[in-house]
Design a protein around this motif. Structure first.
Motif, mmCIF file in Angstrom:
data_model
loop_
_atom_site.group_PDB
_atom_site.id
_atom_site.type_symbol
_atom_site.label_atom_id
_atom_site.label_comp_id
_atom_site.label_asym_id
_atom_site.label_seq_id
_atom_site.Cartn_x
_atom_site.Cartn_y
_atom_site.Cartn_z
ATOM 1 N N GLY A 162 60.426 48.281 19.618
ATOM 2 C CA GLY A 162 61.089 49.032 20.671
ATOM 3 C C GLY A 162 60.325 50.303 20.978
ATOM 4 O O GLY A 162 59.669 50.876 20.104
ATOM 5 N N ALA A 164 61.151 53.993 22.840
ATOM 6 C CA ALA A 164 62.207 54.832 23.392
ATOM 7 C C ALA A 164 61.649 55.723 24.495
ATOM 8 O O ALA A 164 61.334 56.900 24.272
ATOM 9 C CB ALA A 164 62.864 55.664 22.294
ATOM 10 N N ASP A 166 63.400 56.613 27.090
ATOM 11 C CA ASP A 166 64.594 57.461 27.251
ATOM 12 C C ASP A 166 64.798 57.951 28.674
ATOM 13 O O ASP A 166 65.804 57.632 29.309
ATOM 14 C CB ASP A 166 64.580 58.647 26.288
ATOM 15 N N SER A 207 61.440 45.957 23.493
ATOM 16 C CA SER A 207 62.536 46.613 24.208
ATOM 17 C C SER A 207 62.132 48.019 24.623
ATOM 18 O O SER A 207 61.311 48.670 23.970
ATOM 19 C CB SER A 207 63.797 46.669 23.340
ATOM 20 N N HIS A 209 64.050 51.576 25.395
ATOM 21 C CA HIS A 209 65.306 52.315 25.309
ATOM 22 C C HIS A 209 65.375 53.321 26.451
ATOM 23 O O HIS A 209 64.419 54.055 26.711
ATOM 24 C CB HIS A 209 65.411 53.058 23.981
ATOM 25 N N HIS A 236 67.249 48.380 26.898
ATOM 26 C CA HIS A 236 68.438 48.625 26.087
ATOM 27 C C HIS A 236 68.980 50.006 26.424
ATOM 28 O O HIS A 236 68.245 50.996 26.384
ATOM 29 C CB HIS A 236 68.116 48.525 24.601
ATOM 30 N N GLY A 312 70.748 45.241 22.156
ATOM 31 C CA GLY A 312 69.816 45.524 21.077
ATOM 32 C C GLY A 312 69.138 44.258 20.600
ATOM 33 O O GLY A 312 69.366 43.173 21.125
#
Length: 357
Positions: A162, A164, A166, A207, A209, A236, A312
């Motif tokens: 993953g 992130a 954000d 993924s 995030h 996600h 997730g």
């Protein structure tokens, strides 16, 4: 630097309070029996994270009282990795019921110069000791160029990664994570890492995030979700929730309607049920339509509430393991990410929130 005598990675890790409860290391119960399906581990160093993200409990310049040193609003106790491995390595008949519910292990890196090598070491140890699949939430800023880290961590046993990102836009990223706050992160570095990770792990095994409520428009967030999909990654979602003492400690979470509309968009795009071109936005970037009535796209029960469950990484059976119980809110009737299948009363609540501000 020698870490003898220090509770630092790779010999030590932090685990979420929910994870510690699942391992039997902390007491407590789970609202509506929402047991965590993933053991979330956080790497730890005495001198902390080198980043300074405005919303993060690990930020370099975060101010907080001693009892407020949290991450995602809960304490993350430190444990010796060997002790955690000892619990995970027990045969099924000897494992506690909560441990048996775990379907994945996720290791979160922090921005620290030792984290990349130490993460590979931790993945190797966990993969050798436990049958659970292992994923890594990587910190692109400290990774070597060219994707070598992703190749190494996959060889060590990780099956997913993953990133992130954000923030939904380059401007927000720079203002909340980059130069504007004295942070080392760069927008381009993160998306380059997504591209590199997909090349190594394959489409659908990476993924991205994204945090809803950092100041973006709904249209900008949908565009970020679509960008992740174009790379071959899944998006996600997280709902912003303020951390005490952080720069954004006074910001309010996004409205339920805003989050519900983005959840629907992510579900439709991640599962290829629609395209971004089908969506309609008003002049303020708010979603006002999905191209078809929601009942036509999802049915009267809104796909059994699946769009509103925590998104997730999955367990080996393909079901979401990383359900992060109550990571976005306190336990209660109005949940943002459902860590279980919403029942009919939950879906009635959700239906009333989608177009409400």
């Amino acid at each position: 630097m020698d870490n003898i005598g220090r509770q630092e990675s790779p010999d030590y890790v932090q685990t979420s309070l929910a994870g510690a409860m699942a391992l039997g290391l902390e007491p407590g119960s789970f609202y509506r029996n929402a047991y965590p399906g993933s053991l979330n581990l956080l790497m730890t160093y005495q001198d902390g994270c080198r980043a300074n993200c405005s919303y993060c409990g690990l930020a370099r310049e975060r101010w907080a009282e001693p009892d407020e040193h949290t991450f995602i609003r809960v304490k993350w106790p430190v444990y010796e990795l060997a002790d955690i491995i000892g619990i995970l390595a027990r045969p099924p008949q000897a494992a506690a019921a909560k441990v048996q519910k775990l379907g994945r292990i996720c290791i979160s890196m922090i921005t620290h110069p030792r984290a990349a090598a130490d993460c590979i070491d931790i993945v190797r140890q966990l993969s050798a000791a436990s049958p659970l699949p292992v994923s890594v939430l990587a910190s692109p800023t400290i990774l070597p160029a060219g994707g070598a880290f992703f190749q190494a961590v996959k060889a060590a046993g990780a099956d997913r990664v993953g990133i992130a990102v954000d923030a939904a836009t380059a401007a927000l990223f720079a203002g909340l994570r980059g130069p504007a706050v004295g942070g080392p992160h760069r927008w381009e570095t993160y998306w380059e890492a997504v591209e590199q990770a997909v090349k190594v792990f394959g489409s659908g095994h990476v993924s991205v995030h994204l945090i809803v409520g950092l100041g973006e428009t709904e249209q900008a967030m949908v565009q970020a979700i679509d960008r992740a999909n174009q790379y071959g990654a899944q998006a996600h979602l997280f709902s912003f929730c303020p951390e005490p003492g952080s720069r954004l400690g006074g910001r309010k979470p996004p409205a339920y309607g805003q989050y519900r509309r983005i959840q629907l968009a992510a579900y439709l795009l991640n599962n290829r049920h629609s395209t971004i071109d089908a969506f309609a936005f008003n002049g303020h970037g708010k979603i006002v339509g999905y191209g078809s009535r929601l009942q036509e796209l999802l049915g009267d029960d809104l796909a059994a509430g699946e769009p509103f469950r925590t998104s997730g990484c999955p367990n080996r059976e393909g079901c979401v393991a990383c359900n992060r119980p109550y990571g976005n809110e306190r336990p209660g009737p109005d949940l943002r990410n459902y860590p279980f299948s919403p029942d009919s009363s939950d879906i009635d609540i959700i239906k009333g929130q989608i177009w409400d501000e």
